[in-house]
Motif scaffolding. Sequence first.
Motif, mmCIF file in Angstrom:
data_model
loop_
_atom_site.group_PDB
_atom_site.id
_atom_site.type_symbol
_atom_site.label_atom_id
_atom_site.label_comp_id
_atom_site.label_asym_id
_atom_site.label_seq_id
_atom_site.Cartn_x
_atom_site.Cartn_y
_atom_site.Cartn_z
ATOM 1 N N GLY A 21 59.813 -7.435 -7.795
ATOM 2 C CA GLY A 21 59.703 -6.105 -8.386
ATOM 3 C C GLY A 21 60.952 -5.234 -8.186
ATOM 4 O O GLY A 21 61.227 -4.346 -8.998
ATOM 5 N N VAL A 306 47.536 -13.366 -11.961
ATOM 6 C CA VAL A 306 48.936 -13.801 -12.126
ATOM 7 C C VAL A 306 49.625 -13.305 -10.872
ATOM 8 O O VAL A 306 49.699 -12.098 -10.643
ATOM 9 C CB VAL A 306 49.601 -13.167 -13.363
ATOM 10 C CG1 VAL A 306 51.072 -13.585 -13.460
ATOM 11 C CG2 VAL A 306 48.860 -13.521 -14.634
ATOM 12 N N ARG A 308 52.315 -14.154 -7.148
ATOM 13 C CA ARG A 308 52.991 -15.006 -6.174
ATOM 14 C C ARG A 308 51.916 -15.509 -5.233
ATOM 15 O O ARG A 308 50.999 -14.759 -4.864
ATOM 16 C CB ARG A 308 53.988 -14.169 -5.359
ATOM 17 C CG ARG A 308 55.295 -13.941 -6.038
ATOM 18 C CD ARG A 308 56.300 -13.290 -5.107
ATOM 19 N NE ARG A 308 55.897 -11.974 -4.654
ATOM 20 C CZ ARG A 308 55.698 -11.631 -3.393
ATOM 21 N NH1 ARG A 308 55.850 -12.516 -2.416
ATOM 22 N NH2 ARG A 308 55.355 -10.400 -3.052
ATOM 23 N N GLN A 312 50.222 -12.013 1.371
ATOM 24 C CA GLN A 312 50.173 -10.592 0.999
ATOM 25 C C GLN A 312 49.209 -10.346 -0.153
ATOM 26 O O GLN A 312 48.623 -9.276 -0.285
ATOM 27 C CB GLN A 312 51.585 -10.133 0.599
ATOM 28 C CG GLN A 312 51.643 -8.708 0.106
ATOM 29 C CD GLN A 312 52.882 -8.393 -0.735
ATOM 30 O OE1 GLN A 312 53.941 -8.981 -0.551
ATOM 31 N NE2 GLN A 312 52.757 -7.454 -1.644
ATOM 32 N N LYS A 313 49.028 -11.344 -1.016
ATOM 33 C CA LYS A 313 48.295 -11.139 -2.268
ATOM 34 C C LYS A 313 46.784 -11.333 -2.124
ATOM 35 O O LYS A 313 46.065 -11.365 -3.124
ATOM 36 C CB LYS A 313 48.858 -12.058 -3.348
ATOM 37 C CG LYS A 313 50.320 -11.783 -3.654
ATOM 38 C CD LYS A 313 50.510 -10.385 -4.242
ATOM 39 C CE LYS A 313 51.958 -10.078 -4.539
ATOM 40 N NZ LYS A 313 52.132 -8.745 -5.099
ATOM 41 N N LEU A 338 47.389 -18.062 -12.641
ATOM 42 C CA LEU A 338 48.792 -18.479 -12.779
ATOM 43 C C LEU A 338 49.507 -18.033 -11.504
ATOM 44 O O LEU A 338 49.484 -16.854 -11.166
ATOM 45 C CB LEU A 338 49.433 -17.799 -13.999
ATOM 46 C CG LEU A 338 50.956 -17.948 -14.143
ATOM 47 C CD1 LEU A 338 51.375 -19.399 -14.296
ATOM 48 C CD2 LEU A 338 51.452 -17.126 -15.338
ATOM 49 N N GLY A 339 50.092 -19.003 -10.798
ATOM 50 C CA GLY A 339 50.751 -18.594 -9.561
ATOM 51 C C GLY A 339 51.679 -19.659 -9.037
ATOM 52 O O GLY A 339 51.542 -20.841 -9.352
ATOM 53 N N GLY A 365 52.913 -22.603 -11.042
ATOM 54 C CA GLY A 365 54.317 -22.521 -11.436
ATOM 55 C C GLY A 365 54.602 -21.100 -11.886
ATOM 56 O O GLY A 365 53.705 -20.254 -11.881
ATOM 57 N N TYR A 366 55.864 -20.859 -12.243
ATOM 58 C CA TYR A 366 56.234 -19.543 -12.757
ATOM 59 C C TYR A 366 56.380 -19.677 -14.260
ATOM 60 O O TYR A 366 57.141 -20.507 -14.738
ATOM 61 C CB TYR A 366 57.560 -19.078 -12.128
ATOM 62 C CG TYR A 366 57.861 -17.638 -12.443
ATOM 63 C CD1 TYR A 366 57.425 -16.613 -11.618
ATOM 64 C CD2 TYR A 366 58.554 -17.306 -13.609
ATOM 65 C CE1 TYR A 366 57.677 -15.287 -11.926
ATOM 66 C CE2 TYR A 366 58.801 -15.979 -13.923
ATOM 67 C CZ TYR A 366 58.365 -14.979 -13.073
ATOM 68 O OH TYR A 366 58.604 -13.675 -13.385
ATOM 69 N N ALA A 368 56.766 -17.213 -17.452
ATOM 70 C CA ALA A 368 56.883 -15.867 -18.013
ATOM 71 C C ALA A 368 56.334 -15.783 -19.441
ATOM 72 O O ALA A 368 56.072 -14.685 -19.943
ATOM 73 C CB ALA A 368 58.336 -15.418 -17.981
ATOM 74 N N GLU A 388 50.093 -3.798 -0.683
ATOM 75 C CA GLU A 388 50.765 -3.813 -1.990
ATOM 76 C C GLU A 388 51.605 -2.546 -2.127
ATOM 77 O O GLU A 388 51.072 -1.466 -2.403
ATOM 78 C CB GLU A 388 49.710 -3.873 -3.096
ATOM 79 C CG GLU A 388 50.241 -4.223 -4.461
ATOM 80 C CD GLU A 388 50.872 -5.619 -4.502
ATOM 81 O OE1 GLU A 388 52.120 -5.672 -4.550
ATOM 82 O OE2 GLU A 388 50.140 -6.609 -4.461
ATOM 83 N N GLY A 393 51.327 -5.983 -11.491
ATOM 84 C CA GLY A 393 50.294 -6.749 -12.192
ATOM 85 C C GLY A 393 49.161 -5.876 -12.711
ATOM 86 O O GLY A 393 48.745 -6.000 -13.871
HETATM 87 P P1 ADP Z 1 55.403 -8.756 -6.421
HETATM 88 O O1 ADP Z 1 56.647 -8.024 -6.840
HETATM 89 O O2 ADP Z 1 54.951 -8.487 -5.010
HETATM 90 O O3 ADP Z 1 55.435 -10.226 -6.724
HETATM 91 P P2 ADP Z 1 54.096 -7.268 -8.546
HETATM 92 O O4 ADP Z 1 52.680 -7.176 -8.988
HETATM 93 O O5 ADP Z 1 54.793 -5.976 -8.263
HETATM 94 O O6 ADP Z 1 54.160 -8.232 -7.300
HETATM 95 O O7 ADP Z 1 54.972 -8.006 -9.661
HETATM 96 C C1 ADP Z 1 54.696 -9.317 -10.025
HETATM 97 C C2 ADP Z 1 55.355 -9.586 -11.351
HETATM 98 O O8 ADP Z 1 55.693 -10.973 -11.408
HETATM 99 C C3 ADP Z 1 54.435 -9.334 -12.533
HETATM 100 O O9 ADP Z 1 55.247 -8.976 -13.642
HETATM 101 C C4 ADP Z 1 53.788 -10.697 -12.764
HETATM 102 O O10 ADP Z 1 53.385 -10.854 -14.110
HETATM 103 C C5 ADP Z 1 54.943 -11.616 -12.433
HETATM 104 N N1 ADP Z 1 54.516 -12.936 -11.913
HETATM 105 C C6 ADP Z 1 54.068 -13.212 -10.668
HETATM 106 N N2 ADP Z 1 53.808 -14.532 -10.558
HETATM 107 C C7 ADP Z 1 54.098 -15.085 -11.747
HETATM 108 C C8 ADP Z 1 54.038 -16.427 -12.262
HETATM 109 N N3 ADP Z 1 53.627 -17.437 -11.520
HETATM 110 N N4 ADP Z 1 54.427 -16.629 -13.538
HETATM 111 C C9 ADP Z 1 54.837 -15.599 -14.297
HETATM 112 N N5 ADP Z 1 54.924 -14.313 -13.882
HETATM 113 C C10 ADP Z 1 54.555 -14.061 -12.612
#
Ligand code: ADP
Length: 486
Positions: A21, A306, A308, A312-313, A338-339, A365-366, A368, A388, A393
């Motif tokens: 972020g 969606v 990480r 923390q999550k 998705l993570g 996986g990641y 976007a 948080e 999200g």
């Molecule tokens: P952090 O910055 O702690 O990971 P936030 O909620 O502030 O959490 O931001 C997470 C951002 O990353 C969001 O835009 C979310 O859609 C994106 N994201 C997290 N994990 C994935 C993933 N596996 N694939 C695609 N986008 C992801």
Amino acid sequence: MQPLKILMLSAEVAPFAKVGGLADVCGSLPKALAALGHDVRVVMPAYAAIEAALRTGKHGVRAYPLTLRVPMTREMVPTGVLDATLPGSEVPVYFIAERQRFGDRPFLYGYPDDPYRFAFFSRAALDLVIAALGWRPDIVHAHDWHAAPALAWLATAGRDDPRYAALPTVCTIHNLMHQGRASWRVLDYLGVRAQRLVEERPGEVNFLARGIYHATMINTVSPTYAREILTREGGFGLDALLRYRHFDVHGILNGLDYEVWDPAADRHLAAPFDVSTLRWRIHNKRALQVRAGLPRRDDVPLVAMVTRLDSQKGLDITGHVLHLLLNNHAGEAQCVVLGSGSAVYEKMLRHLADHHQGRMTACLGYDAELAPLIYGGSDIFLMPSLFEPCGLGQLIAMRYGSVPVVRGTGGLADTVRAGVTGFTFINYNADAFWNALQEALCIYRVDRDSWRALQRTGMTGDYSWETSARAYQQIYQWAIARVRGG
Ligand code: ADP
């Protein structure tokens, strides 16, 4: 108000380099401040991806005709400079192009010499903008521990140099967990002579603690997180220092980049929609079901995450709740997660998805491209975070009509209004989480009008960067008044 000259230092700036972020904030906030009339310049390191962008011309990255000689304690380090502008704006971004420390390494972070790399970055950034370009800012704004060495240097060594003396500073904490702890020797390298802080063990420096100690103003990314970090539970060992400075600790919510996150124009959606065409949203739910290999069921609630995959999550309380949800014979449900991240949680999700085949899909996986379809196609979005700072999200979910169920902590507490835009629980346990989810499911199943109202209110909420930028403008003014004695 008078336009301000604002120098921003960050290890990540979207779209040039992003891990989390922090990059989103540093890609959006400067543009929002520029739109308010301020003169903003941003400095970040030239990682390998940026050196590559220089070769391909991506993002308009160019070589800047200047070689710095960065004055570290025992050496003058020759360093190149690249530049570009933030897309869609005139805001200049300078990149500190020192190959050994940044350009020749595949990752942004994770090296044993990270404290030295970012001490160097911080000193080089000040040298570039203030000494070499002769641009004296009204405010120096440092993000997270990576830029905090600049604040430590300005408050000590820099005080004796008229070019750097008496500069008002702001330190923004995006995540208190990462503090930049290192051997005390890095302070010698940076040229800082200082007393040990209470928060530092003998022989150790803590850059974030120094940033908090020296900055004129401090802020974090939501009002509730700003209060939580003052407590022992939320302070990661820095709560006493933060309490010592609590009059200067502020909370400013991050905004959402509406150009990036717009359900009416998102090309990743099967059917873009807005609040007046909410009925089209069902096409995204169907597309998500197809994509996730789940049966096409319009009326079955589709619950999603969606995230990480990090403790923390709130993943420790999630497994049990998903199991209850998908086993619940009183009402069917589907789930897509998705993570990417920790292997423990990947295993947990894989196991759950195997057990609940045809009802749950885990996309590990990641991705976007898939994330927007999940936001725009799911009915309920889960964010049971342990802590948080702000959270993006839940903001995206609300904008895309997915109703969030969240733990009322940090930025989640400040953005999700219980019963108005989503559902919240307080105690960090699976029971409390399950009860909040049940509440959401109950309304989804029996009261569609109320459900639509929840969606509409979430979609039309104001999470714009303009509001946040005005709040930053305010703390800049306070910092300036403090230093200039106004
Ligand atoms: P952090 O910055 O702690 O990971 P936030 O909620 O502030 O959490 O931001 C997470 C951002 O990353 C969001 O835009 C979310 O859609 C994106 N994201 C997290 N994990 C994935 C993933 N596996 N694939 C695609 N986008 C992801």
